[in-house]
Design a protein around this motif. Sequence first.
Motif, short mmCIF file in Angstrom:
data_model
loop_
_atom_site.label_atom_id
_atom_site.label_comp_id
_atom_site.label_asym_id
_atom_site.label_seq_id
_atom_site.Cartn_x
_atom_site.Cartn_y
_atom_site.Cartn_z
N LYS A 105 0.89 -1.41 0.05
CA LYS A 105 0.18 0.04 -0.01
C LYS A 105 1.06 1.28 -0.06
O LYS A 105 1.58 1.49 0.70
N GLU A 108 -3.76 6.29 0.44
CA GLU A 108 -5.33 6.23 0.31
C GLU A 108 -5.73 7.58 0.37
O GLU A 108 -4.97 8.39 1.03
N HIS A 121 -7.76 3.41 -2.77
CA HIS A 121 -6.51 2.73 -2.16
C HIS A 121 -5.66 2.56 -3.33
O HIS A 121 -6.04 2.05 -4.33
N TYR A 123 -2.12 1.24 -4.39
CA TYR A 123 -1.02 -0.12 -4.20
C TYR A 123 0.06 -0.08 -5.16
O TYR A 123 -0.05 0.33 -6.41
#
Length: 179
Positions: A105, A108, A121, A123
């Motif tokens: 990650k 966000e 989100h 990644y």
Amino acid sequence: MSFEEKTLKSERIYEGKVVNLRVDTVELPQKKYSKREIVEHAGAVGILAVTEDQKIVLVKQFRKPIEETILEIPAGKLEAKENPAECAIRELSEETGYTTAKVKKLLEFYSSPGFTNEILHIYLAEDLQEGVAHPDEGEYVETLHMSLDDALEKIAKGEIKDAKTVIAVLAYKNMLNMI
């Protein structure tokens, strides 16, 4: 001073496959009242995938709301109660054919909190294995590869203007600068 708005009434106007729309009547500070039109969204993921030769994987697709074909990172909507990391791996495979065993990650963010509760989100996907894309029915995408420098140049020239893509590329550049 409190900036909170107390919801007095909430009315569902539309319920769809991707979004719902509601109108809330709220009490503002100092006993004033207003209405808020709110787009409810389950949330989404975006994947900044980087190949072994350090190319960013992008998709080109037509976006009806803006009537344009744009470049963006692979992305997709979260299903009910779906883990965002699992969604990222699924969407990457569907849109590009690439698979990976792990994602990291990056960050966000809220896409536009003035009218929607959508959270994205983002990644990072590395250690990619090539495969065959299998987009959702009605989804037409073309996969492209681009160096970080080329992506940054396209952002500067306004040729990449999708928010999640701009944010993901800049976050990735920032991450590399910190290493």
